[in-house]
Design an enzyme around this catalytic site. Structure first.
Site, PDB file in Angstrom:
ATOM      1  N   HIS A  31      60.819  45.651  40.916  1.00 36.43           N
ATOM      2  CA  HIS A  31      62.037  45.735  40.113  1.00 36.43           C
ATOM      3  C   HIS A  31      61.706  45.780  38.642  1.00 36.43           C
ATOM      4  CE1 HIS A  31      65.635  44.452  42.658  1.00 36.43           C
ATOM      5  NE2 HIS A  31      65.903  45.568  42.020  1.00 36.43           N
ATOM      6  N   CYS A  70      49.037  69.977  40.169  1.00 32.67           N
ATOM      7  CA  CYS A  70      49.831  68.758  40.013  1.00 32.67           C
ATOM      8  C   CYS A  70      48.999  67.545  39.609  1.00 32.67           C
ATOM      9  CB  CYS A  70      50.611  68.467  41.293  1.00 32.67           C
ATOM     10  SG  CYS A  70      49.551  68.109  42.703  1.00 32.67           S
ATOM     11  N   GLU A 117      42.393  69.512  46.914  1.00 30.41           N
ATOM     12  CA  GLU A 117      41.820  68.420  46.122  1.00 30.41           C
ATOM     13  C   GLU A 117      40.463  67.969  46.666  1.00 30.41           C
ATOM     14  OE1 GLU A 117      44.568  65.102  46.107  1.00 30.41           O
ATOM     15  OE2 GLU A 117      45.133  65.429  48.187  1.00 30.41           O
ATOM     16  N   ARG A 149      55.154  61.413  45.662  1.00 31.69           N
ATOM     17  CA  ARG A 149      54.054  60.675  46.299  1.00 31.69           C
ATOM     18  C   ARG A 149      54.669  59.692  47.293  1.00 31.69           C
ATOM     19  NH1 ARG A 149      51.532  61.023  40.710  1.00 31.69           N
ATOM     20  NH2 ARG A 149      49.440  61.858  41.043  1.00 31.69           N
ATOM     21  N   ASN A 158      43.160  65.484  40.088  1.00 31.19           N
ATOM     22  CA  ASN A 158      42.698  64.094  39.970  1.00 31.19           C
ATOM     23  C   ASN A 158      41.588  63.826  40.984  1.00 31.19           C
ATOM     24  OD1 ASN A 158      44.839  63.971  38.252  1.00 31.19           O
ATOM     25  ND2 ASN A 158      46.150  62.783  39.604  1.00 31.19           N
ATOM     26  N   ASP A 159      41.858  64.229  42.220  1.00 28.33           N
ATOM     27  CA  ASP A 159      40.840  64.028  43.244  1.00 28.33           C
ATOM     28  C   ASP A 159      39.786  65.132  43.220  1.00 28.33           C
ATOM     29  OD1 ASP A 159      41.304  61.590  44.637  1.00 28.33           O
ATOM     30  OD2 ASP A 159      43.166  62.447  45.382  1.00 28.33           O
TER      31      ASP A 159
END
Ligand code: PEP
Ligand code: MG
Length: 586
Positions: A193, A507, A436, A300, A459-460
């Site tokens: 939260h 992405c 990736e 994701r 990223n990967d």
């Protein structure tokens, strides 16, 4: 002492200010046995505490509604409902009378029971509400004991960065946004939260900084980078200057973002680029729309699993989340990436054992193929939500044709199953894969003929291609998106997609960095998916790029012999300082 901590970026932006450490608020509650003639007075004392807590919550709800809108103020309306709930208030009174105990012990026992019941219910929403119950408990206990040791955050005057073990939703929402410029906590994840409220307030926040309280004192100067998920303690003069520049750029970006929202992302020679958003929480759709994203390019979905933890999301959970997101971004598409758990997103409930090298272990599509029960539940939810909606499916971490074929087999079985059960299923749902893993890039031509689109996850891809753990600070200087090997691999994938006539987007974080816009344009990409707050800066860069010139530039980059050389060419000054710093830190 100058030090940097790495946690989880929970709300983007840069903040610099002095630490205000909130001491960990341990709730010590002792049991006292009362004489029978004291019991009614004790019940009365408990009722007074409830009344005081309710008054406080009503004021808080109004204040939050004024500052942050009706939606967030409902958190506190829900807290009032907890106070009024029979099992909470009447349950405590009964316990005091039956067990002859003090009010503090009575409410503690009741709350402990309720929390255990919450945890056992197979409903993620209710599981999460355990945090709200704890918040209400602390408030009531504060009134019973007179211990209000959390300072009133709304009274803080100077630029403060709140440092705490954890913050309750009330603490976070009560932040005076004029003077609290950031916050950092030892606990918490992106789906808490606290993180949601921080995002709504657009206050930079980093969570999950284990051990931070031992290293930071009230008054220490801190730099919080909510995008990178870092906290710098006691920055030196140079670091301060860098932080101030980054903060100014971030503020400017936020301002400009709203100005460029409705402008198209088009190069100076008329090439149109589609900018979609990467999101982890459905709530981020709001931010995504505000910054003018053309749909969601990467949801994701593993964050849905983390949010529901320790339970797994049900088919209905999947259906609801995807349907709602797709409706909100319509007529643009919403691309749901199937579960990418494992690796750094470790999820104990699904993985049966710890792995020595989880990034190369049982994660993403491998995990889904190992656990078809989990995979099929998700696919059923997606397919059902995709009826009449623009939803696309994307498989993560595909390493070759064999794995893709297996994933497609599961998908087809699920389709048949739904059809047999009489469910409507979407006619044509686009299926894509993330590129990736270097092996997938090497056989991109073989994969391209079997799917509708590629999305390159740099990223990967960079971490596997360059053998650099993306989460390891000590080798971070070698994590080079502009390494010639990366550029050549991107070129290979883009050409394979083009030859097969399928669409290709990128992405990974590389898409969020305006410095790489000419390279990506030059390589032929016309679709990017990025963190929504970075859309304005990337759009600006696109609007000042000439795609034809970018192609010529990229030809030079592809022939460069090192990342340094690429950096120099990108800066337009051969021999000048590398703008994309790739040297190890001293
Ligand atoms: C990527 O690897 O580039 C990607 C977008 O996926 P994630 O960051 O979720 O691994
Ligand atoms: Mg990835």
């Amino acid at each position: 002492m100058n030090a940097i901590f790495k946690g989880i970026g929970a709300s983007p932006g840069i903040a610099m200010g002095s630490a205000l450490v909130l001491e960990s608020h341990h709730l010590m509650v002792n049991r006292r046995t009362l004489k029978p003639d004291r019991l009614e007075a004790e019940v009365k004392r408990f009722r007074h505490a409830i009344t005081a807590a309710r008054k406080e919550l009503e004021i808080l709800s109004l204040r939050v509604e004024e500052k942050m809108g009706e939606k967030l103020s409902h958190i506190f309306d829900a807290h009032i409902l907890i106070l009024d709930d029979r099992s909470f208030a009447a349950g405590t009174e009964e316990h005091i009378r039956r067990e002859h105990v003090n009010a503090e012990w009575g409410v503690r026992t009741v709350v402990k029971d309720l929390l255990a019941q919450f945890a056992a219910i197979d409903d993620p929403y209710l599981n999460e509400r355990g945090g709200d119950l704890e918040d209400v408990y602390r408030r009531v206990l504060g009134h019973l004991t007179g211990d209000r040791s959390h300072p009133d955050l709304s009274r803080i005057r100077e630029d403060a960065i709140i440092v705490a073990h954890t913050l309750t939703p009330s603490d976070t929402a009560a932040l005076n946004t004029q003077s609290v410029v950031g916050f950092v906590t030892e606990l918490g994840g992106r789906t808490s939260h606290t993180a949601i409220i921080a995002n709504a307030l657009e206050i930079p926040a980093v969570v999950g900084l284990h051990g931070l309280l031992e290293k930071v004192e009230t008054g220490d100067l801190l730099v919080v980078d909510g995008e990178r998920g870092t906290v710098l303690v006691a920055p030196d003069a140079g670091e301060k200057e860098t932080a101030i520049r980054a903060r100014t750029a971030w503020r400017q970006r936020a301002q400009d973002g709203l100005k460029t929202r409705d402008l198209p992302a088009v190069t100076t020679d008329g090439e149109v680029v589609i900018l979609r958003s990467n999101i982890e929480l459905p709530e981020e759709v709001e931010t995504s729309l505000r910054y003018g994203a053309i749909g969601v390019g990467l949801y994701r979905s593993e964050f849905l699993f983390l949010k529901c933890s320790p339970n797994l999301p049900s088919e209905e959970d999947h259906y609801q989340v995807y349907a709602e997101m797709a409706d909100r971004v319509a007529p643009h598409p919403c691309i749901v990436r199937t579960l990418d758990l494992g690796g750094e997103k470790y999820f104990h409930e699904v993985l049966d054992k710890e792995e020595a090298n989880p990034v190369m272990g049982m994660r993403a599509i491998r995990l889904c193929l190992r656990r078809p029960d989990i995979f099929r539940t998700q696919l059923r939810g997606i397919l059902r939500a995709a009826v009449g909606r623009s939803i696309q499916i994307m498989f993560p971490l595909i390493s070759g044709v064999g794995e893709l074929v297996r994933a497609l087999e599961v998908l087809n079985k699920v389709r048949d199953e739904l059809r047999q059960e009489g469910h409507a299923i979407p006619e044509n749902i686009p299926i894509g894969i993330m590129i990736e893993v270097p092996s997938a890039a090497m056989v991109a031509d073989l994969l391209a003929s079997r799917v509708d689109f590629f999305s390159i996850g740099t990223n990967d891809l960079i971490q596997y291609l360059l053998a650099i753990d993306r989460g390891n600070e000590s080798v971070a200087y070698l994590y080079e998106p502009h390494h010639p090997a990366v550029l050549r691999m991107l070129q290979r994938v883009i050409l394979a997609a083009r030859d097969a006539g399928i669409s290709v987007s990128l992405c990974g974080e590389m898409a969020s960095d305006p410095r790489y816009v000419p390279v990506l344009m030059g390589l032929g990409l016309r679709e990017l998916s990025l963190n929504p707050v970075t859309i304005p800066a990337v759009k600006d860069a696109i609007r000042s790029t000439h795609a034809g010139e970018a192609r010529t530039l990229t030809d030079r980059l592809l022939a460069a012999s090192s990342a340094d050389e690429v950096g120099r060419i990108l800066a337009g000054e051969p021999g000048a300082a590398d703008p994309v710093d790739s040297s190890p830190e001293a």
